[in-house]
Design an enzyme around this catalytic site. Structure first.
Site, PDB file in Angstrom:
ATOM      1  N   GLY A  47     -44.773 171.033  62.403  1.00 61.91           N
ATOM      2  CA  GLY A  47     -43.796 170.367  63.261  1.00 61.91           C
ATOM      3  C   GLY A  47     -43.769 171.144  64.560  1.00 61.91           C
ATOM      4  CD  GLU A  48     -41.495 173.111  69.154  1.00 63.17           C
ATOM      5  OE1 GLU A  48     -42.197 174.048  69.596  1.00 63.17           O
ATOM      6  OE2 GLU A  48     -40.271 173.204  68.997  1.00 63.17           O
ATOM      7  CB  SER A  49     -42.489 177.035  65.493  1.00 58.05           C
ATOM      8  OG  SER A  49     -42.860 177.351  66.816  1.00 58.05           O
ATOM      9  CB  CYS A  79     -49.155 173.669  61.635  1.00 61.06           C
ATOM     10  SG  CYS A  79     -49.489 173.459  63.404  1.00 61.06           S
ATOM     11  NE  ARG A 106     -43.863 179.550  69.025  1.00 65.99           N
ATOM     12  CZ  ARG A 106     -42.857 180.359  69.335  1.00 65.99           C
ATOM     13  NH1 ARG A 106     -42.897 181.080  70.425  1.00 65.99           N
ATOM     14  NH2 ARG A 106     -41.816 180.435  68.555  1.00 65.99           N
ATOM     15  CB  ILE A 134     -51.862 168.780  65.431  1.00 68.49           C
ATOM     16  CG1 ILE A 134     -52.737 167.767  64.690  1.00 68.49           C
ATOM     17  CG2 ILE A 134     -51.011 168.096  66.502  1.00 68.49           C
ATOM     18  CD1 ILE A 134     -51.957 166.773  63.844  1.00 68.49           C
ATOM     19  NE  ARG A 135     -47.878 171.504  71.081  1.00 67.87           N
ATOM     20  CZ  ARG A 135     -46.560 171.593  70.964  1.00 67.87           C
ATOM     21  NH1 ARG A 135     -45.873 170.639  70.410  1.00 67.87           N
ATOM     22  NH2 ARG A 135     -45.928 172.644  71.415  1.00 67.87           N
ATOM     23  CG  HIS A 170     -50.891 169.631  60.311  1.00 67.76           C
ATOM     24  ND1 HIS A 170     -49.537 169.517  60.111  1.00 67.76           N
ATOM     25  CD2 HIS A 170     -51.051 170.093  61.569  1.00 67.76           C
ATOM     26  CE1 HIS A 170     -48.903 169.886  61.209  1.00 67.76           C
ATOM     27  NE2 HIS A 170     -49.798 170.244  62.106  1.00 67.76           N
ATOM     28  CD  GLU A 172     -49.336 168.452  56.582  1.00 68.26           C
ATOM     29  OE1 GLU A 172     -48.834 168.345  57.718  1.00 68.26           O
ATOM     30  OE2 GLU A 172     -49.982 169.466  56.227  1.00 68.26           O
TER      31      GLU A 172
END
Length: 196
Positions: A47-49, A79, A106, A134-135, A170, A172
């Site tokens: 997600g976004e940490s 991630c 990051r 992804i990022r 990721h 998943e």
């Protein structure tokens, strides 16, 4: 049956639940700290940490998550979840849980538009595993007790330390559930040993 939780504050929660269930365990979305008592292992999703950290603080998860990890129950960070687990984050003195003895950077593979897939060799898995980046962060440094499980272009992208597992990608987001299965096996082993 094992019950594996997925921290349900933000990120790829449903996809992790699907992968857990494909591995023969029960998946449970964790939205409140007291629900941690009901599970045998926990996944911190991508997600976004920074957002995830804010929500961890808002819902008072920090101490319960640290206690969960300290109890020996397995935790898998993917991630952003890897960033949440890390002891150090490059460029800041503000680690999150600080339980996995690694330093992460990051977005080290670029921005969202630079997302990619790569076939990885992962220790403990037969044949290549497709990692979806992804990022994604990567592990700059790993402590002496950390086992490096995979690298991509010289960067550490998966590692394990005791009951903690982390990866930059990721797992998943593919139909290959072997990384999740690796974690499920860690949870099974811990539960077996806890009974003895």
């Amino acid at each position: 049956m094992l019950t594996i939780g997925v921290l349900g504050l933000q990120g790829a929660v449903r996809e992790h639940i699907r992968s857990i269930e494909a591995c023969g365990a029960a998946g449970k979305v964790i939205k409140w700290p007291e629900e941690l008592k009901e599970i045998d292992g926990l996944i911190l999703p991508g997600g976004e940490s920074t957002t995830m950290r804010r929500l961890i603080d808002t819902y008072q998860f920090m101490k319960p998550l640290q206690e969960f990890a300290a109890s020996g129950k397995p935790v898998f960070g993917t991630c952003a979840g890897l960033i949440i687990l890390a002891k150090n984050i490059a460029g800041t003195n503000d680690a999150h849980l600080g339980v996995l003895d690694v330093t992460v950077e990051r977005n080290s593979f670029g921005r969202q538009v630079d997302s990619f897939e790569a076939d990885l060799t992962v220790k403990g898995l037969e044949g290549p595993f497709t990692g979806v980046f992804i990022r994604a962060p990567h592990i700059l440094e790993a402590g002496a007790d950390v086992e490096v499980l995979s690298e991509h272009n010289g960067r550490i992208v998966a590692a394990k330390q005791g009951n903690l597992l982390g990866c930059s990608f990721h797992p998943e987001l593919t139909d290959d559930h072997r990384m999740t299965k690796l974690f499920v096996e860690m949870v099974e082993k811990h539960k077996r040993e806890a009974v003895v």
